[in-house]
Design a protein around this motif. Structure first.
Motif, PDB file in Angstrom:
ATOM      1  N   PRO A 171       0.835  -1.213   0.000  1.00 46.19           N
ATOM      2  CA  PRO A 171       0.000   0.000   0.000  1.00 46.19           C
ATOM      3  C   PRO A 171       0.861   1.252   0.000  1.00 46.19           C
ATOM      4  O   PRO A 171       2.038   1.226   0.364  1.00 46.19           O
ATOM      5  CB  PRO A 171      -0.782  -0.132   1.305  1.00 46.19           C
ATOM      6  N   MET A 172       0.266   2.332  -0.408  1.00 48.17           N
ATOM      7  CA  MET A 172       0.902   3.636  -0.229  1.00 48.17           C
ATOM      8  C   MET A 172       0.574   4.111   1.178  1.00 48.17           C
ATOM      9  O   MET A 172      -0.528   3.866   1.696  1.00 48.17           O
ATOM     10  CB  MET A 172       0.371   4.625  -1.259  1.00 48.17           C
ATOM     11  N   VAL A 173       1.535   4.769   1.796  1.00 45.72           N
ATOM     12  CA  VAL A 173       1.312   5.318   3.132  1.00 45.72           C
ATOM     13  C   VAL A 173       1.595   6.817   3.092  1.00 45.72           C
ATOM     14  O   VAL A 173       2.232   7.332   2.167  1.00 45.72           O
ATOM     15  CB  VAL A 173       2.201   4.631   4.189  1.00 45.72           C
ATOM     16  N   LEU A 174       1.124   7.500   4.112  1.00 44.22           N
ATOM     17  CA  LEU A 174       1.287   8.945   4.193  1.00 44.22           C
ATOM     18  C   LEU A 174       2.558   9.282   4.968  1.00 44.22           C
ATOM     19  O   LEU A 174       2.820   8.733   6.034  1.00 44.22           O
ATOM     20  CB  LEU A 174       0.083   9.561   4.896  1.00 44.22           C
ATOM     21  N   ALA A 175       3.351  10.202   4.418  1.00 49.26           N
ATOM     22  CA  ALA A 175       4.516  10.747   5.121  1.00 49.26           C
ATOM     23  C   ALA A 175       4.194  12.175   5.541  1.00 49.26           C
ATOM     24  O   ALA A 175       3.824  13.005   4.708  1.00 49.26           O
ATOM     25  CB  ALA A 175       5.747  10.719   4.228  1.00 49.26           C
ATOM     26  N   LEU A 176       4.307  12.442   6.826  1.00 47.83           N
ATOM     27  CA  LEU A 176       3.978  13.755   7.389  1.00 47.83           C
ATOM     28  C   LEU A 176       5.198  14.356   8.072  1.00 47.83           C
ATOM     29  O   LEU A 176       6.008  13.632   8.671  1.00 47.83           O
ATOM     30  CB  LEU A 176       2.885  13.611   8.453  1.00 47.83           C
ATOM     31  N   PRO A 177       5.373  15.688   8.022  1.00 48.95           N
ATOM     32  CA  PRO A 177       6.416  16.306   8.838  1.00 48.95           C
ATOM     33  C   PRO A 177       6.123  16.035  10.317  1.00 48.95           C
ATOM     34  O   PRO A 177       4.989  16.196  10.776  1.00 48.95           O
ATOM     35  CB  PRO A 177       6.287  17.802   8.508  1.00 48.95           C
ATOM     36  N   ALA A 178       7.109  15.621  11.047  1.00 50.26           N
ATOM     37  CA  ALA A 178       6.909  15.230  12.448  1.00 50.26           C
ATOM     38  C   ALA A 178       6.358  16.378  13.292  1.00 50.26           C
ATOM     39  O   ALA A 178       5.633  16.148  14.272  1.00 50.26           O
ATOM     40  CB  ALA A 178       8.220  14.722  13.045  1.00 50.26           C
ATOM     41  N   ARG A 179       6.654  17.611  12.914  1.00 45.11           N
ATOM     42  CA  ARG A 179       6.203  18.754  13.711  1.00 45.11           C
ATOM     43  C   ARG A 179       4.836  19.265  13.274  1.00 45.11           C
ATOM     44  O   ARG A 179       4.304  20.206  13.876  1.00 45.11           O
ATOM     45  CB  ARG A 179       7.230  19.894  13.617  1.00 45.11           C
ATOM     46  N   VAL A 246       3.194  17.133   2.542  1.00 45.28           N
ATOM     47  CA  VAL A 246       3.013  15.720   2.859  1.00 45.28           C
ATOM     48  C   VAL A 246       3.268  14.932   1.576  1.00 45.28           C
ATOM     49  O   VAL A 246       3.366  15.489   0.485  1.00 45.28           O
ATOM     50  CB  VAL A 246       1.592  15.437   3.392  1.00 45.28           C
ATOM     51  N   ALA A 247       3.389  13.602   1.707  1.00 43.60           N
ATOM     52  CA  ALA A 247       3.643  12.781   0.528  1.00 43.60           C
ATOM     53  C   ALA A 247       3.023  11.412   0.701  1.00 43.60           C
ATOM     54  O   ALA A 247       2.863  10.920   1.835  1.00 43.60           O
ATOM     55  CB  ALA A 247       5.149  12.651   0.284  1.00 43.60           C
ATOM     56  N   TRP A 248       2.676  10.809  -0.433  1.00 43.72           N
ATOM     57  CA  TRP A 248       2.230   9.420  -0.459  1.00 43.72           C
ATOM     58  C   TRP A 248       3.371   8.592  -1.031  1.00 43.72           C
ATOM     59  O   TRP A 248       3.836   8.843  -2.149  1.00 43.72           O
ATOM     60  CB  TRP A 248       0.969   9.267  -1.314  1.00 43.72           C
ATOM     61  N   VAL A 249       3.845   7.619  -0.246  1.00 44.33           N
ATOM     62  CA  VAL A 249       5.008   6.826  -0.658  1.00 44.33           C
ATOM     63  C   VAL A 249       4.711   5.347  -0.448  1.00 44.33           C
ATOM     64  O   VAL A 249       3.869   4.983   0.385  1.00 44.33           O
ATOM     65  CB  VAL A 249       6.262   7.226   0.149  1.00 44.33           C
ATOM     66  N   PRO A 250       5.374   4.457  -1.186  1.00 39.41           N
ATOM     67  CA  PRO A 250       5.203   3.017  -0.940  1.00 39.41           C
ATOM     68  C   PRO A 250       5.590   2.661   0.493  1.00 39.41           C
ATOM     69  O   PRO A 250       6.497   3.268   1.077  1.00 39.41           O
ATOM     70  CB  PRO A 250       6.158   2.374  -1.955  1.00 39.41           C
ATOM     71  N   ARG A 267      -5.028   2.578   7.702  1.00 38.78           N
ATOM     72  CA  ARG A 267      -5.805   2.244   8.908  1.00 38.78           C
ATOM     73  C   ARG A 267      -5.744   3.355   9.950  1.00 38.78           C
ATOM     74  O   ARG A 267      -6.578   3.422  10.848  1.00 38.78           O
ATOM     75  CB  ARG A 267      -5.303   0.932   9.517  1.00 38.78           C
ATOM     76  N   GLU A 268      -4.727   4.203   9.843  1.00 36.50           N
ATOM     77  CA  GLU A 268      -4.544   5.268  10.826  1.00 36.50           C
ATOM     78  C   GLU A 268      -5.110   6.610  10.349  1.00 36.50           C
ATOM     79  O   GLU A 268      -4.890   7.635  10.995  1.00 36.50           O
ATOM     80  CB  GLU A 268      -3.052   5.426  11.136  1.00 36.50           C
ATOM     81  N   LEU A 269      -5.838   6.592   9.242  1.00 31.66           N
ATOM     82  CA  LEU A 269      -6.420   7.826   8.704  1.00 31.66           C
ATOM     83  C   LEU A 269      -7.944   7.726   8.765  1.00 31.66           C
ATOM     84  O   LEU A 269      -8.532   6.806   8.196  1.00 31.66           O
ATOM     85  CB  LEU A 269      -5.961   8.046   7.260  1.00 31.66           C
ATOM     86  N   ARG A 270      -8.560   8.645   9.447  1.00 29.61           N
ATOM     87  CA  ARG A 270     -10.016   8.657   9.506  1.00 29.61           C
ATOM     88  C   ARG A 270     -10.595   9.029   8.148  1.00 29.61           C
ATOM     89  O   ARG A 270     -10.190  10.001   7.529  1.00 29.61           O
ATOM     90  CB  ARG A 270     -10.499   9.659  10.574  1.00 29.61           C
ATOM     91  N   GLY A 271     -11.524   8.232   7.678  1.00 26.13           N
ATOM     92  CA  GLY A 271     -12.174   8.511   6.407  1.00 26.13           C
ATOM     93  C   GLY A 271     -11.571   7.767   5.236  1.00 26.13           C
ATOM     94  O   GLY A 271     -12.141   7.756   4.146  1.00 26.13           O
ATOM     95  N   ALA A 272     -10.421   7.125   5.427  1.00 30.22           N
ATOM     96  CA  ALA A 272      -9.818   6.367   4.336  1.00 30.22           C
ATOM     97  C   ALA A 272     -10.616   5.088   4.109  1.00 30.22           C
ATOM     98  O   ALA A 272     -10.999   4.394   5.054  1.00 30.22           O
ATOM     99  CB  ALA A 272      -8.364   6.024   4.663  1.00 30.22           C
ATOM    100  N   THR A 277     -13.471   6.348  -1.340  1.00 28.78           N
ATOM    101  CA  THR A 277     -12.110   6.878  -1.290  1.00 28.78           C
ATOM    102  C   THR A 277     -11.137   5.727  -1.043  1.00 28.78           C
ATOM    103  O   THR A 277     -11.077   5.181   0.052  1.00 28.78           O
ATOM    104  CB  THR A 277     -11.959   7.923  -0.169  1.00 28.78           C
ATOM    105  N   VAL A 278     -10.389   5.362  -2.070  1.00 26.57           N
ATOM    106  CA  VAL A 278      -9.494   4.207  -1.999  1.00 26.57           C
ATOM    107  C   VAL A 278      -8.050   4.686  -2.054  1.00 26.57           C
ATOM    108  O   VAL A 278      -7.670   5.435  -2.953  1.00 26.57           O
ATOM    109  CB  VAL A 278      -9.763   3.231  -3.160  1.00 26.57           C
ATOM    110  N   LEU A 279      -7.266   4.285  -1.075  1.00 24.99           N
ATOM    111  CA  LEU A 279      -5.849   4.649  -1.072  1.00 24.99           C
ATOM    112  C   LEU A 279      -5.110   3.847  -2.144  1.00 24.99           C
ATOM    113  O   LEU A 279      -5.396   2.663  -2.359  1.00 24.99           O
ATOM    114  CB  LEU A 279      -5.238   4.375   0.295  1.00 24.99           C
ATOM    115  N   PRO A 280      -4.149   4.454  -2.813  1.00 26.20           N
ATOM    116  CA  PRO A 280      -3.430   3.764  -3.885  1.00 26.20           C
ATOM    117  C   PRO A 280      -2.624   2.566  -3.377  1.00 26.20           C
ATOM    118  O   PRO A 280      -2.172   2.533  -2.225  1.00 26.20           O
ATOM    119  CB  PRO A 280      -2.496   4.840  -4.443  1.00 26.20           C
ATOM    120  N   VAL A 281      -2.472   1.592  -4.261  1.00 24.63           N
ATOM    121  CA  VAL A 281      -1.635   0.415  -4.014  1.00 24.63           C
ATOM    122  C   VAL A 281      -0.597   0.358  -5.122  1.00 24.63           C
ATOM    123  O   VAL A 281      -0.887   0.687  -6.279  1.00 24.63           O
ATOM    124  CB  VAL A 281      -2.480  -0.879  -4.008  1.00 24.63           C
ATOM    125  N   CYS A 282       0.626  -0.007  -4.780  1.00 27.20           N
ATOM    126  CA  CYS A 282       1.666  -0.082  -5.814  1.00 27.20           C
ATOM    127  C   CYS A 282       2.230  -1.500  -5.889  1.00 27.20           C
ATOM    128  O   CYS A 282       2.185  -2.265  -4.926  1.00 27.20           O
ATOM    129  CB  CYS A 282       2.789   0.924  -5.557  1.00 27.20           C
TER     130      CYS A 282
END
Length: 310
Positions: A171-179, A246-250, A267-272, A277-282
């Protein structure tokens, strides 16, 4: 007899005389009579235009030219003796070369493990590696500069015209700035995430995956705000750490432990996963030109197929 017509038999005769320093013993070793051997060496010397042996009634000695040839002739005859076995090994794919390109995500796990295992399995096959994005690999295939590649794409969307072996799906996951405030939330809302500036790879790099990410935004009824494009996944993650967006990465990219970045799965995103709304798969595939392949490449593909159970 010209230089081009000097065959291996003559060099065997030369080496026998050079090692025995006696025409009679050399002829006996070669299972021939002495006069033809003497004539063959004389013809060889005439062809080369140099004397190889100093001969008297009592002794035979190598000239400097003859001494210089001895190690070369030994090597030549050893190589000739090894040729049949090498030809059989090449036909079986036991020797040869495979030029393998790979995307950076494959370099986190698959490539290091496969290289170690394949080199132990087939030490006679040289596996040459080059990191390259999908578009660069396609150009290299067109120029016959690589034999196979590991490419990233959405499931079933590998480039046309290439044979393909799927090796991993993630799956693709979300990358967020830690701050970022969203990184502090246990389950940030997908709608809030999609409103943030986006760091993404250019479409030419992985068209199907780029389109899948954009489709995610379209399904949610919004447009992506692209803040920055970057080619390498590590660079994308570094830009996220710098607060660019933010970014979507494998998912495999999460192995790149960059300080200042937090990863969130679907699983950690509300509404996904809700309301269409389908999160991308690579998918990562091993690809190579369709049609006949070299024995070495066929051996490598078979090795990978056995590893992945494909």
């Amino acid at each position: 007899m010209s230089e081009d017509s000097i065959d291996l038999r003559v060099w065997r005769q030369f080496l026998a005389v050079a090692e025995e320093l006696h025409f009679g013993r050399a002829a006996q070793r070669l299972a021939m009579t002495q006069p033809p051997l003497t004539q063959a060496i004389a013809r060889l010397e005439r062809t080369l235009g140099v004397r190889l042996f100093d001969r008297t009634r009592r002794r035979v000695a190598l000239t400097p030219a003859g001494e210089a040839l001895v190690p070369e002739v030994r090597a030549l005859l050893a190589q000739a003796q090894a040729l049949p076995a090498r030809a059989r090994a090449a036909a079986a794919g036991e020797v040869g070369r495979v030029r393998l390109a790979f995307v950076s995500t494959a370099g986190f796990e698959q490539v290091p493990a496969w290289v170690r295992a394949f080199r132990a399995h087939s030490p006679g096959v040289a596996l040459e590696l080059v990191e390259a994005t999908g578009d660069v690999q396609l150009g290299a295939f067109a120029r016959s500069e690589i034999d196979a590649g590991l490419m990233l794409h959405t499931p079933g969307s590998a480039p046309a015209g290439l044979a393909r072996l799927p090796v991993a799906t993630e799956p693709m996951v979300l990358a967020l700035p830690a701050r970022h405030p969203l990184a502090q939330a246990p389950r940030p809302a997908l709608a809030q995430v999609l409103a943030e500036p986006l760091v993404i790879f250019p479409r030419r790099i992985v068209p199907s995956l780029y389109d899948a990410v954009m489709a995610l935004y379209a399904q949610a009824g919004c447009a992506a705000q692209v803040a920055q494009e970057a080619i390498q996944m590590q660079t994308i993650v570094n830009l996220v750490a710098g607060g660019i967006g933010v970014a979507w990465v494998p998912e495999s990219v999460t192995q790149f432990r960059r300080a200042g970045v937090v990863y969130r799965s679907g699983r950690e995103l509300r509404g996904a996963g809700r309301h269409g709304t389908v999160l991308p798969v690579c998918e990562t595939s091993l690809v190579w030109p369709a049609g006949p392949t070299s024995p070495a490449l066929a051996r490598f593909v078979g090795f990978v197929r056995e590893l992945v159970g494909g």
